[in-house]
Design an enzyme around this catalytic site. Structure first.
Site, PDB file in Angstrom:
ATOM      1  N   GLY A 264       0.837  -0.841   5.060  1.00 16.82           N
ATOM      2  CA  GLY A 264       1.179  -1.921   5.996  1.00 16.82           C
ATOM      3  C   GLY A 264       0.020  -2.766   6.491  1.00 16.82           C
ATOM      4  O   GLY A 264       0.119  -3.339   7.577  1.00 16.82           O
ATOM      5  N   GLY A 265      -1.087  -2.851   5.742  1.00 20.89           N
ATOM      6  CA  GLY A 265      -2.204  -3.702   6.187  1.00 20.89           C
ATOM      7  C   GLY A 265      -2.664  -3.284   7.570  1.00 20.89           C
ATOM      8  O   GLY A 265      -2.730  -2.088   7.887  1.00 20.89           O
TER       9      GLY A 265
ATOM     10  N   THR B 195      -3.811   1.655  -2.509  1.00 16.51           N
ATOM     11  CA  THR B 195      -3.356   0.274  -2.386  1.00 16.51           C
ATOM     12  C   THR B 195      -3.825  -0.626  -3.524  1.00 16.51           C
ATOM     13  O   THR B 195      -4.861  -0.369  -4.130  1.00 16.51           O
ATOM     14  CB  THR B 195      -3.862  -0.316  -1.041  1.00 16.51           C
ATOM     15  OG1 THR B 195      -3.294  -1.612  -0.860  1.00 16.51           O
ATOM     16  CG2 THR B 195      -5.363  -0.430  -0.994  1.00 16.51           C
TER      17      THR B 195
ATOM     18  N   THR C 170       0.924  -1.127   0.000  1.00 15.96           N
ATOM     19  CA  THR C 170       0.000   0.000   0.000  1.00 15.96           C
ATOM     20  C   THR C 170       0.955   1.165   0.000  1.00 15.96           C
ATOM     21  O   THR C 170       2.147   0.979   0.229  1.00 15.96           O
ATOM     22  CB  THR C 170      -0.879  -0.036   1.292  1.00 15.96           C
ATOM     23  OG1 THR C 170      -1.751  -1.161   1.246  1.00 15.96           O
ATOM     24  CG2 THR C 170      -1.710   1.222   1.482  1.00 15.96           C
TER      25      THR C 170
HETATM   26  N1  GLY Z   1      -5.229  -3.595   1.722  1.00 16.25           N
HETATM   27  C1  GLY Z   1      -4.895  -3.140   2.988  1.00 16.25           C
HETATM   28  C2  GLY Z   1      -5.988  -2.379   3.643  1.00 16.25           C
HETATM   29  O1  GLY Z   1      -6.769  -1.736   2.970  1.00 16.25           O
HETATM   30  O2  GLY Z   1      -6.103  -2.438   4.826  1.00 16.25           O
END
Ligand code: GLY
Length: 552
Positions: free
Chosen positions: A457-458, A383, A365
């Site tokens: 970073g998720g 992302t 992201t």
């Molecule tokens: N793809 C990571 C998020 O949106 O949390």
């Protein structure tokens, strides 16, 4: 009489100047994930564009020069503070019409490995182009075409590949060759070599259609046809109708008061805004009196304990607000948070299994921060989910598709790639947005921008953001210290695991292990932060990445 009119006109102009945000910030600043986006954002601001113009141009440049995460095949959130008002452009991907709750389960009801993460089935309907279009319609000041030109040029004439990008492309190709997943990433990116020019002619043609036709240049006509045909050929489910139906949305940002600041942050379908406010407020409720030492054992432990509670709520209550009623007010109510924080002990870990949602009675992201000379700010996180998304490039259109479907809960209680669990609130439904952790955030004081922050970073995004705020406010750090201080993250599951950056003191690591935590040393995030300290701007991009921050 003429003099009176002249005087009145001067007075009007003087008043306008005095009350215009320009009078508060003469400088501008950008903190961006690479030098191309940084130089582009600066050039747009210097041409007289505002922060949103600069953000739009940078988003398209990143689709060319930062293929790990920059995109037109993904989605994101743009948080804006402009002319004294907040706005939130939600351009998160949506599930295609043919998606359904159990689409990633086999006959036995088990989650099929990798299906929501790599390959043709992993993608949601992209939102980025619609998001930039909406942001431009509402807030842009320069011509749309002007904002697309830098990206077109970099795709057509090529850009010089940073050694870090070349290395991550090589690693990705090697890793994916060992997996039995069908992706065509190497066909497009194997030639991107360190310090060499890399051209992307198909992507340039797609960007030109977007430049010339606006949103329709992606969601209708030739590009939409190329995407839908490609999907059909490879068994995917995104159709021309799905593309045409996609809509970016303007939502009301979440606002919360914390230590004299107004925290302007991301509403659902981000889980991050609610999470960082819960985190900051419960920290104040749970910590012993006074200031804890930065990154000390007690500091890390208390914030990990708060994280357990934040992530239990996230799994149960957070989802797309157009499909699921998210109890925003209840989750941020003072009584609720004080009850929740009351069970935190400074010297002992609470049992993971006992932390329930409270109301019942090479992740990638990318983020950037921009502040213009008028005091308008953009915090934008975008992302395609994991590094290089689904690994699938749309043949003929030259862009990478996201693997955002993995951010849905494929099955209640089963962890996604970030170890996050979920249930009904985040189950798959056609046209629904998958829950996100992206948390672009702006701190305001007296309605003036004091900090612009965010990270990739998720699920670790949430920790990066709240820790950046604590670093700046509680520990009075410079922007560089804010982004480069070691961070840590705990999210309920895996049980008592704290992920942390190199640099956390060995004695703290040992003490946490002694308490019962498992410590996992793995870097996360890539912060890009701007701080406004008494009118003087300070900007920094995390040293571990390839970002570039400037004040000018
Ligand atoms: N793809 C990571 C998020 O949106 O949390």
């Amino acid at each position: 009489m003429a003099n009176l009119v002249k005087y009145a006109a001067h007075l009007l102009i003087a008043t306008a100047i005095f009350f215009h945000p320009a009078s508060f910030a003469k400088q501008a600043a950008v903190a961006m994930p690479d030098s191309y986006s940084s130089d582009t954002a600066r050039a747009i601001l210097e041409q007289g564009g505002n922060a949103v113009d600069a953000a739009i141009a940078a988003q398209f440049v990143l689709a060319v020069t930062l293929p790990e995460a920059g995109n037109i095949g993904g989605g994101g959130f743009m948080l804006i503070q402009k002319d004294g008002k907040g706005d939130f452009i939600d351009y998160r991907e949506t599930a295609p019409t043919a998606a359904h709750r159990d689409m990633y389960l086999d006959d036995k009801g088990d989650v099929i490995d990798n299906m929501s993460v790599y390959g043709i089935h992993a993608s949601g309907v992209p939102g980025s182009v619609a998001g930039m279009w909406l942001a431009h319609q509402k807030h842009g000041s320069l011509e749309w075409k002007t904002l697309l030109e830098p990206a077109v040029k970099l795709a057509e004439q090529g850009f010089i590949v940073h050694p870090k990008l070349a290395a991550s492309i090589e690693r990705y190709i090697t890793r994916m060759a060992k997996k039995s997943v069908n992706i065509n990433f190497a066909d497009y990116f194997a030639d991107a070599k360190a310090n060499k020019v890399f051209k992307q002619p198909e992507l340039a043609a797609t960007l030109k259609r977007i430049r010339d036709q606006g949103k329709a240049g992606f969601y209708e006509g030739e590009t939409a046809k190329i995407i839908a045909t490609f999907m059909k050929q490879h068994g995917g489910i995104i159709t021309e109708q799905d593309l045409k139906a996609y809509q970016a949305k303007s939502r009301t940002p979440i606002k919360g008061n914390w230590r004299g600041y107004e925290v302007l942050t991301s509403p659902p379908p981000s889980s991050g805004g609610i999470a960082i406010l819960q985190w900051l407020k419960m920290y104040d409720l749970a910590k012993p009196k006074g200031t804890l030492e930065h990154n000390s054992t007690t500091y890390v432990h208390i914030l990990a304990e708060v994280g357990k509670r934040v992530f239990a709520d996230r799994a149960e209550y957070l989802g797309d607000p157009d499909f699921y009623e998210v109890p925003k007010t209840a989750l941020l109510a003072d009584d609720y948070l004080s009850n929740r924080a009351s069970t935190i002990r400074p010297d002992a870990i609470s049992t993971t299994e006992n932390i329930k949602p409270g109301l019942h009675e090479s992740e990638q992201t990318t983020h950037f921060s921009i502040l213009d000379k008028w005091g308008n700010a953009v915090a934008n996180t975008t992302t395609i989910n994991l590094s290089f998304g689904s690994g699938v490039v749309v043949s003929g259109a030259g862009f990478i598709l996201n693997d955002e479907m993995d951010d849905f809960s494929a099955k209640p209680g089963v962890m996604n790639v970030f170890g996050a669990i979920g249930g009904k609130a985040n189950e798959i439904q056609p046209h629904k947005r998958m829950l996100s952790s992206m948390t672009p955030t702006i701190l305001l004081q007296d309605n003036k921008v004091k900090m612009v922050t965010g990270s990739p970073g998720g699920t670790t995004i949430i920790s990066s953001v709240y820790e950046s705020i604590l670093n700046a406010v509680e520990f009075d750090m410079t922007a560089e210290q804010v982004v480069d201080s070691p961070r840590f993250h705990h999210q309920l599951w895996p049980k008592n695991v704290i992920r942390y950056h190199t640099g956390l003191e060995p004695k703290v690591v040992k003490a946490l292990e002694k308490m019962g935590y498992t410590l996992d040393e793995r870097h996360f995030g890539d912060m890009h932060v701007i701080i406004n300290k008494d009118g003087k701007l300070d900007a920094a991009s995390e040293a571990s990445g390839r970002g570039k921050a400037m004040v000018f």
